[in-house]
Design an enzyme around this catalytic site. Sequence first.
Site, short mmCIF file in Angstrom:
data_model
loop_
_atom_site.label_atom_id
_atom_site.label_comp_id
_atom_site.label_asym_id
_atom_site.label_seq_id
_atom_site.Cartn_x
_atom_site.Cartn_y
_atom_site.Cartn_z
N CYS A 62 0.78 -1.07 -0.11
CA CYS A 62 -0.10 0.14 -0.06
C CYS A 62 0.99 1.15 -0.06
O CYS A 62 2.09 1.20 -0.33
CB CYS A 62 -0.93 0.06 1.04
SG CYS A 62 -0.15 -0.11 2.74
N ARG A 88 -3.61 -0.62 5.21
CA ARG A 88 -4.16 -1.73 4.37
C ARG A 88 -3.10 -2.99 4.32
O ARG A 88 -3.62 -4.17 4.39
CB ARG A 88 -4.58 -1.18 3.11
CG ARG A 88 -5.73 -0.30 2.87
CD ARG A 88 -5.61 0.65 1.77
NE ARG A 88 -4.54 1.42 1.56
CZ ARG A 88 -4.10 2.25 0.66
NH1 ARG A 88 -5.14 2.23 -0.49
NH2 ARG A 88 -3.29 3.05 0.44
N ASP A 144 -8.05 4.00 0.61
CA ASP A 144 -7.18 4.49 1.64
C ASP A 144 -8.19 4.84 2.76
O ASP A 144 -8.83 5.76 2.90
CB ASP A 144 -6.47 5.45 1.07
CG ASP A 144 -5.59 6.13 2.00
OD1 ASP A 144 -5.43 5.81 3.47
OD2 ASP A 144 -4.34 6.77 1.72
P1 4NP Z 1 -1.99 2.97 3.87
O1 4NP Z 1 -2.58 4.06 4.49
O2 4NP Z 1 -1.15 3.08 2.81
O3 4NP Z 1 -2.96 1.71 3.90
O4 4NP Z 1 -0.82 2.33 4.83
C1 4NP Z 1 -1.97 5.37 4.83
C2 4NP Z 1 -1.14 5.36 5.74
C3 4NP Z 1 -0.44 6.75 5.95
C4 4NP Z 1 -0.67 7.59 5.25
C5 4NP Z 1 -1.30 7.52 3.93
C6 4NP Z 1 -1.86 6.17 3.70
N1 4NP Z 1 0.06 8.98 5.10
O5 4NP Z 1 -0.22 9.94 4.37
O6 4NP Z 1 0.77 9.09 6.01
#
Ligand code: 4NP
Length: 151
Positions: free
Chosen positions: A8, A14, A122
């Site tokens: 991800c 995710r 997300d």
């Molecule tokens: P992930 O979610 O890609 O599912 O781990 C996110 C976690 C952090 C961030 C964006 C999406 N962020 O911008 O820090």
Amino acid sequence: MIRILMVCLGNICRSPLAEGILKSKLPENSFIVDSAGTANYHMGSSPDVRSISIAKKNGLNISNLKGRQFTVSDFDTFDLIYTMDASNFQNVIKLARNADDIAKVNYILNEVYPNQNYDVPDPYYGGNEGFENIYTMLDEACNKIAEKLIK
Ligand code: 4NP
């Protein structure tokens, strides 16, 4: 040994959840499941508390996982690379060196909805219901993956 990588953006919401879910459905003596993020924001971080919590609610412990960034060498280490959304997919494909690398990469939800390229949304900026939602999506996708790989 079959090696599967979940990818991800941050590797805290995710993909650690997808890692924990798929691990729980595969025998650990013949499969390795890991996860990574395309960004470097959360290297060494534990999963988001909301992912830890929804996992726990479903009997899975992902609290010991640590964030890391996807690297080109992951194309050598892993047989299958599942991305959560179109942005992760494109970021991984950009790093591919050849057709063999590209062939390893797919959207995780294509295991449920072939060729549709649907996103696992997300959930980072949303509420708990977003985590309930992605848990359901990932559980269904991981059931399909496990079914396919165990055959
Ligand atoms: P992930 O979610 O890609 O599912 O781990 C996110 C976690 C952090 C961030 C964006 C999406 N962020 O911008 O820090």
